[in-house]
Design a protein around this motif. Structure first.
Motif, PDB file in Angstrom:
ATOM      1  N   UNK A  18      79.371  52.681  92.589  1.00 42.51           N
ATOM      2  CA  UNK A  18      81.115  52.354  91.691  1.00 42.51           C
ATOM      3  C   UNK A  18      81.669  53.772  92.276  1.00 42.51           C
ATOM      4  N   UNK A  19      81.481  55.064  92.110  1.00 41.02           N
ATOM      5  CA  UNK A  19      82.190  55.862  93.072  1.00 41.02           C
ATOM      6  C   UNK A  19      82.450  55.586  95.040  1.00 41.02           C
ATOM      7  N   UNK A  20      81.159  55.037  95.105  1.00 36.64           N
ATOM      8  CA  UNK A  20      80.948  54.922  97.216  1.00 36.64           C
ATOM      9  C   UNK A  20      82.150  53.917  97.568  1.00 36.64           C
ATOM     10  N   UNK A  21      82.162  53.061  96.828  1.00 37.18           N
ATOM     11  CA  UNK A  21      82.879  51.685  96.224  1.00 37.18           C
ATOM     12  C   UNK A  21      84.491  51.991  96.806  1.00 37.18           C
ATOM     13  N   UNK A  22      84.821  52.796  95.747  1.00 38.55           N
ATOM     14  CA  UNK A  22      85.739  53.542  95.853  1.00 38.55           C
ATOM     15  C   UNK A  22      86.487  53.632  96.892  1.00 38.55           C
ATOM     16  N   UNK A  23      85.197  54.849  97.686  1.00 35.65           N
ATOM     17  CA  UNK A  23      85.854  55.737  98.657  1.00 35.65           C
ATOM     18  C   UNK A  23      86.173  54.693  99.701  1.00 35.65           C
ATOM     19  N   UNK A  24      84.436  53.584 100.252  1.00 36.32           N
ATOM     20  CA  UNK A  24      84.654  53.204 100.575  1.00 36.32           C
ATOM     21  C   UNK A  24      85.946  52.007 101.226  1.00 36.32           C
ATOM     22  N   UNK A  25      86.705  51.550  99.926  1.00 34.47           N
ATOM     23  CA  UNK A  25      87.594  50.454 100.115  1.00 34.47           C
ATOM     24  C   UNK A  25      88.997  50.946  99.712  1.00 34.47           C
ATOM     25  N   UNK A  26      89.195  52.798  99.346  1.00 35.29           N
ATOM     26  CA  UNK A  26      90.224  53.105  99.031  1.00 35.29           C
ATOM     27  C   UNK A  26      91.034  54.087 100.600  1.00 35.29           C
ATOM     28  N   UNK A  63      71.216  47.431  94.555  1.00 35.27           N
ATOM     29  CA  UNK A  63      70.953  47.976  92.779  1.00 35.27           C
ATOM     30  C   UNK A  63      72.389  46.547  92.828  1.00 35.27           C
ATOM     31  N   UNK A  64      70.929  45.667  91.629  1.00 35.16           N
ATOM     32  CA  UNK A  64      71.918  45.271  90.586  1.00 35.16           C
ATOM     33  C   UNK A  64      72.779  45.909  89.107  1.00 35.16           C
ATOM     34  N   UNK A  65      72.110  46.764  89.004  1.00 37.25           N
ATOM     35  CA  UNK A  65      73.255  48.542  87.731  1.00 37.25           C
ATOM     36  C   UNK A  65      74.248  48.786  88.821  1.00 37.25           C
ATOM     37  N   UNK A  66      74.202  48.454  90.146  1.00 36.14           N
ATOM     38  CA  UNK A  66      75.532  49.348  90.352  1.00 36.14           C
ATOM     39  C   UNK A  66      76.276  48.614  90.951  1.00 36.14           C
ATOM     40  N   UNK A  67      76.052  47.324  91.474  1.00 38.60           N
ATOM     41  CA  UNK A  67      77.193  45.723  91.591  1.00 38.60           C
ATOM     42  C   UNK A  67      77.552  45.749  90.577  1.00 38.60           C
ATOM     43  N   UNK A  68      77.011  45.336  89.308  1.00 41.24           N
ATOM     44  CA  UNK A  68      77.771  44.573  87.939  1.00 41.24           C
ATOM     45  C   UNK A  68      78.974  45.426  87.945  1.00 41.24           C
ATOM     46  N   UNK A  69      79.251  47.278  87.918  1.00 42.04           N
ATOM     47  CA  UNK A  69      80.347  47.680  87.059  1.00 42.04           C
ATOM     48  C   UNK A  69      81.052  48.106  88.357  1.00 42.04           C
ATOM     49  N   UNK A  70      81.127  47.368  89.403  1.00 40.24           N
ATOM     50  CA  UNK A  70      81.910  47.046  90.979  1.00 40.24           C
ATOM     51  C   UNK A  70      82.430  46.648  90.864  1.00 40.24           C
TER      52      UNK A  70
END
Length: 388
Positions: free
Chosen positions: A94-102, A114-121
């Protein structure tokens, strides 16, 4: 420490080599105008017990991106691949996705394993708020496919397809008492439901299931021995599959062992040896990458030799990432243009239609996101060779 230092240095110079080759068309000569750039983001386990998987997923994508950049880009647009380490931790995803997007302002994300990482994203609407699509998550969980998520574009077949293949193989073998061992995570729990449904359609039943985790395989081995199965289906990370196989075979039990594609057969073989691994079956969600006449496989192996490190070897995970990267580039080439906002990338993927990459077919459309449906079954032979 010397081998570890050597590996670190090799990786360092390898990634520098890829960046240099991949940026040939994006380099600025004196007085040249800047070129357009597509930023692709990826969160991967580059450290921890899943690091081998993460490195292969990174390498496979970078091979194709380096080749595209070195041959003119996408209508002149170069690709910048930004990869962040999540150590297979959902919070880090989640933290990495936020950094990549923002911060990195990526136009597309790809290959999250990782499915359990995609779900909260998805739950935190990081994709919906930004419009950034996620292409080719390297997981087969059903909820990423049904109902359709408009910004998620799977490339590999889902667990339903793998389970159907496994159930068909078990029916052919004549197995009646079938059990399952799985990780207690999104991928593992989803696979239990998929396998149970697939067995029912074949007139078979699942006799029972046990979970595998960091505490070790002993409890699962005890539970499965009590069930006295003829066949056991495994769905867990490679290390846990190998640990279970070694412990179970160590008790003298002889049930057929079959695994979903989540486990890497080469790593299992390396960890348990050919005596234990002999006869283990594995589903595969991309074609055999070690040889054959498929144009896509030949291309992958040629680019691995061109852009990969000196000791690089083909792998299923690397080939899957290579395919995902190629789907992205071909979708953008079909759409035309040189400037790629997240919305334009998502539209290009949705309007892709049917794409035959030379041995692997993907299809997207309005309301259609499954992508590929390829599933194969392989078995480890007596000397550790992979048989099809």
């Amino acid at each position: 420490r010397a081998p570890q230092l050597k590996e670190t240095l090799v990786q360092h110079f390898f990634w520098r080599r890829l960046v240099a080759i991949g940026g040939l068309c994006g380099a600025l000569s004196a007085g040249a105008a800047p070129v357009a750039e597509l930023v692709v983001g990826q969160s991967l386990p580059l450290s921890g017990e899943q690091a081998a998987l993460g490195r292969q997923l990174r390498l496979g994508a970078d091979l194709w991106f380096a080749h595209v950049n070195a041959t003119g880009g996408i209508q002149g647009t170069t690709i910048r691949h930004v990869v962040l380490d999540d150590a297979f931790d959902p919070a880090s995803v989640v933290r990495n996705t936020r950094q990549l997007v923002q911060q990195e302002q990526v136009s597309v994300l790809m290959g999250y394993p990782q499915a359990q990482g995609v779900r909260p994203v998805l739950a935190q609407k990081l994709l919906a708020a930004s419009g950034v699509p996620l292409l080719g998550p390297a997981t087969g969980v059903g909820w990423l496919r049904e109902p359709v998520h408009p910004q998620v574009f799977p490339v590999r077949a889902g667990q339903t397809g793998e389970a159907e293949h496994l159930a068909g193989h078990l029916a052919t073998l004549g197995a009646r008492r079938i059990a399952m061992v799985h990780a207690a995570d999104e991928d593992g729990l989803g696979a239990v439901d998929a396998l149970r449904a697939a067995l029912t359609r074949k007139g078979l039943t699942l006799a029972g299931a046990a979970t595998l985790g960091p505490e070790g395989p002993d409890a699962a081995v005890t539970a499965l021995r009590a069930l006295r199965p003829e066949a056991i289906v495994l769905m867990a990370p490679t290390r846990h599959v190998a640990a279970f196989a070694k412990a179970y075979r160590g008790t003298g039990e002889t049930a057929q062992l079959l695994s979903f594609a989540r486990a890497d057969h080469k790593e299992v073989l390396a960890q348990v040896g050919s005596t234990v691994a002999r006869g283990m079956g594995f589903t595969q969600v991309v074609p055999y990458p070690y040889g054959g006449a498929r144009p896509l496989v030949r291309e992958y192996r040629a680019l691995l030799a061109t852009y990969g490190p000196m000791d690089a070897a083909p792998s299923y995970a690397g080939f899957e990432a290579f395919i995902t990267a190629k789907v992205l580039v071909e979708a953008l080439r079909r759409a035309g243009g040189t400037t790629w906002t997240p919305g334009r990338v998502a539209t290009a993927l949705e309007q892709l239609g049917t794409l035959d990459l030379g041995g692997f077919v993907v299809r997207y459309g309005r309301g259609e996101r499954q992508g590929g449906r390829y599933v194969d079954f392989t078995v480890l032979g007596s000397e550790g060779q992979l048989l099809r």
